[in-house]
Every structure is written in C-alpha cells, then in structure tokens.
Write a protein that holds these residues in place. Structure first.
Motif, PDB file in Angstrom:
ATOM      1  N   ALA A   1       1.183  -1.181  -0.187  1.00  0.00           N
ATOM      2  CA  ALA A   1      -0.448   0.045  -0.075  1.00  0.00           C
ATOM      3  C   ALA A   1       0.829   1.179  -0.325  1.00  0.00           C
ATOM      4  N   PRO A   2       1.083   2.006  -0.674  1.00  0.00           N
ATOM      5  CA  PRO A   2       0.014   2.060  -1.951  1.00  0.00           C
ATOM      6  C   PRO A   2       0.548   0.676  -3.193  1.00  0.00           C
ATOM      7  N   PRO A   3      -0.457   0.369  -4.274  1.00  0.00           N
ATOM      8  CA  PRO A   3       0.638  -0.873  -5.192  1.00  0.00           C
ATOM      9  C   PRO A   3       1.979   0.095  -5.074  1.00  0.00           C
ATOM     10  N   ARG A   4       2.553  -1.595  -5.885  1.00  0.00           N
ATOM     11  CA  ARG A   4       3.450  -0.450  -6.758  1.00  0.00           C
ATOM     12  C   ARG A   4       3.214  -1.635  -7.798  1.00  0.00           C
ATOM     13  N   VAL A   5       4.338  -1.506  -9.091  1.00  0.00           N
ATOM     14  CA  VAL A   5       4.271  -2.216 -10.008  1.00  0.00           C
ATOM     15  C   VAL A   5       5.510  -2.118 -10.974  1.00  0.00           C
ATOM     16  N   GLU A   6       6.470  -2.929 -10.595  1.00  0.00           N
ATOM     17  CA  GLU A   6       7.384  -3.209 -11.670  1.00  0.00           C
ATOM     18  C   GLU A   6       7.954  -3.705 -13.159  1.00  0.00           C
ATOM     19  N   TYR A   7       8.574  -2.828 -14.009  1.00  0.00           N
ATOM     20  CA  TYR A   7       8.360  -4.041 -15.387  1.00  0.00           C
ATOM     21  C   TYR A   7      10.491  -4.398 -15.384  1.00  0.00           C
ATOM     22  N   GLY A   8      10.542  -5.343 -15.835  1.00  0.00           N
ATOM     23  CA  GLY A   8      11.672  -5.688 -16.427  1.00  0.00           C
ATOM     24  C   GLY A   8      12.095  -6.604 -17.133  1.00  0.00           C
ATOM     25  N   LEU A   9      13.362  -6.805 -17.475  1.00  0.00           N
ATOM     26  CA  LEU A   9      13.345  -7.189 -18.620  1.00  0.00           C
ATOM     27  C   LEU A   9      14.299  -9.204 -18.645  1.00  0.00           C
ATOM     28  N   THR A  10      12.934  -9.523 -19.223  1.00  0.00           N
ATOM     29  CA  THR A  10      12.735 -11.475 -19.037  1.00  0.00           C
ATOM     30  C   THR A  10      14.415 -12.441 -19.261  1.00  0.00           C
ATOM     31  N   GLY A  11      14.761 -13.838 -19.045  1.00  0.00           N
ATOM     32  CA  GLY A  11      16.026 -14.147 -20.059  1.00  0.00           C
ATOM     33  C   GLY A  11      15.864 -13.651 -21.443  1.00  0.00           C
ATOM     34  N   LEU A  12      15.011 -14.209 -21.938  1.00  0.00           N
ATOM     35  CA  LEU A  12      15.014 -13.978 -23.192  1.00  0.00           C
ATOM     36  C   LEU A  12      15.109 -12.241 -24.076  1.00  0.00           C
ATOM     37  N   GLY A  13      14.314 -11.476 -22.755  1.00  0.00           N
ATOM     38  CA  GLY A  13      14.668  -9.972 -22.932  1.00  0.00           C
ATOM     39  C   GLY A  13      15.943  -9.236 -22.808  1.00  0.00           C
ATOM     40  N   ARG A  14      16.949 -10.267 -22.092  1.00  0.00           N
ATOM     41  CA  ARG A  14      18.257 -10.075 -21.371  1.00  0.00           C
ATOM     42  C   ARG A  14      18.975 -10.946 -23.179  1.00  0.00           C
ATOM     43  N   THR A  15      18.345 -10.938 -23.178  1.00  0.00           N
ATOM     44  CA  THR A  15      19.409 -12.179 -25.010  1.00  0.00           C
ATOM     45  C   THR A  15      19.852 -10.502 -26.388  1.00  0.00           C
ATOM     46  N   LEU A  16      18.719  -9.463 -25.637  1.00  0.00           N
ATOM     47  CA  LEU A  16      18.997  -8.949 -26.736  1.00  0.00           C
ATOM     48  C   LEU A  16      19.542  -7.460 -26.000  1.00  0.00           C
ATOM     49  N   GLU A  17      19.524  -7.608 -25.359  1.00  0.00           N
ATOM     50  CA  GLU A  17      21.199  -6.327 -24.273  1.00  0.00           C
ATOM     51  C   GLU A  17      22.348  -6.607 -25.663  1.00  0.00           C
ATOM     52  N   GLU A  18      22.657  -7.386 -25.906  1.00  0.00           N
ATOM     53  CA  GLU A  18      24.189  -6.522 -26.883  1.00  0.00           C
ATOM     54  C   GLU A  18      23.886  -6.037 -28.035  1.00  0.00           C
ATOM     55  N   PRO A  19      22.858  -6.703 -28.543  1.00  0.00           N
ATOM     56  CA  PRO A  19      22.441  -6.186 -29.780  1.00  0.00           C
ATOM     57  C   PRO A  19      21.965  -4.743 -30.033  1.00  0.00           C
ATOM     58  N   ILE A  20      21.125  -4.596 -29.029  1.00  0.00           N
ATOM     59  CA  ILE A  20      20.781  -3.553 -28.285  1.00  0.00           C
ATOM     60  C   ILE A  20      22.452  -2.221 -28.003  1.00  0.00           C
ATOM     61  N   ARG A  21      23.241  -2.599 -27.952  1.00  0.00           N
ATOM     62  CA  ARG A  21      23.765  -2.157 -27.846  1.00  0.00           C
ATOM     63  C   ARG A  21      25.043  -1.803 -28.552  1.00  0.00           C
ATOM     64  N   LYS A  22      25.587  -2.709 -29.776  1.00  0.00           N
ATOM     65  CA  LYS A  22      25.663  -2.287 -30.762  1.00  0.00           C
ATOM     66  C   LYS A  22      24.851  -1.466 -31.472  1.00  0.00           C
ATOM     67  N   LEU A  23      23.916  -1.871 -31.554  1.00  0.00           N
ATOM     68  CA  LEU A  23      22.530  -0.257 -32.593  1.00  0.00           C
ATOM     69  C   LEU A  23      23.211   1.229 -32.030  1.00  0.00           C
ATOM     70  N   THR A  24      23.294   1.050 -30.820  1.00  0.00           N
ATOM     71  CA  THR A  24      23.199   2.246 -29.724  1.00  0.00           C
ATOM     72  C   THR A  24      24.657   2.857 -30.410  1.00  0.00           C
ATOM     73  N   GLU A  25      26.143   1.805 -30.252  1.00  0.00           N
ATOM     74  CA  GLU A  25      27.264   2.254 -30.766  1.00  0.00           C
ATOM     75  C   GLU A  25      26.599   3.106 -32.385  1.00  0.00           C
ATOM     76  N   TRP A  26      26.486   2.062 -32.439  1.00  0.00           N
ATOM     77  CA  TRP A  26      26.214   2.644 -34.566  1.00  0.00           C
ATOM     78  C   TRP A  26      25.528   3.945 -34.658  1.00  0.00           C
ATOM     79  N   ALA A  27      24.522   3.544 -34.096  1.00  0.00           N
ATOM     80  CA  ALA A  27      23.879   5.849 -33.748  1.00  0.00           C
ATOM     81  C   ALA A  27      25.191   6.163 -33.303  1.00  0.00           C
ATOM     82  N   ARG A  28      25.447   6.054 -32.510  1.00  0.00           N
ATOM     83  CA  ARG A  28      26.279   7.492 -31.909  1.00  0.00           C
ATOM     84  C   ARG A  28      27.705   7.992 -32.957  1.00  0.00           C
ATOM     85  N   THR A  29      28.276   6.428 -33.054  1.00  0.00           N
ATOM     86  CA  THR A  29      29.555   6.398 -34.539  1.00  0.00           C
ATOM     87  C   THR A  29      28.729   6.884 -36.239  1.00  0.00           C
TER      88      THR A  29
END
Length: 107
Positions: free
Chosen positions: A61-89
C-alpha cells in the motif's frame, strides 16, 4: 520476427531503458523521455506478449508495479548496445546525408 518485435519506435528504447534492472512505469517514462504513458503501456504490453518483459505487481500500500527484462529479453542487450554504438558513431553522418539530399532536391 525479430524485426517485427523491435520495429516499433519505442520498443528498442524501452528494452534499453530496462537493461539496468526493474523500473516502475513513471520512472521508465522519465528515463525514455518523449513517450506518452499510453504509448509506453502499449509498448510494454507488446513486449510482454513476446516474452521479453515481465510485469511484477507487489502487494503493498500503495500498490507498486515494476517492469524488467526476462531472460529472453536479456538476450537482446548486446544487439541493442551494438545498435546504440552504431547510432552514436554514425548518427551525424546520417543527418549530414539527409541534409545534403535536401539541399540537392531544393536546387
């Protein structure tokens, strides 16, 4: 299928924002910036439906809701980091290309 999952404007940004751990909806909206709460909710639901994000509701009280990555979602961390690096570069080069194409079409 991968392109379909991450093709929405906010999917990759939302996944990237969750890489540091679970976050509440309001905090996530602030981290991302520029996304409406409605669109963020739709994005989170779509990512949940694909098994990439989990929603945890706590009986507090009050209710709390959180969002997080699943194990499957974590497998996208590296590709997303690479895309982010590409965009910055390469982001400035893409903008310069668009500006040059605009200038050429104005002639």
């Amino acid at each position: 299928m991968a392109i379909e999952i991450i093709s929405s404007k906010w999917a990759v940004v939302t996944l990237f924002a969750l890489t540091d751990g679970p976050v509440r909806h309001g905090e996530l909206a602030e981290l991302i910036g520029g996304v409406s709460r409605k669109v963020l909710t739709q994005t989170l639901r779509r990512l949940q439906d694909n098994g990439l994000v989990e929603r945890r509701a706590y009986a507090e009280a009050p209710p709390r809701v959180e969002y997080g990555l699943t194990g499957l979602g974590r497998t996208l961390e590296e590709p997303i980091r690479k895309l982010t690096e590409w965009a910055r570069t390469n982001g400035e080069a893409v903008v310069a290309f668009h500006e040059a194409a605009e200038d050429a079409s104005d002639r």
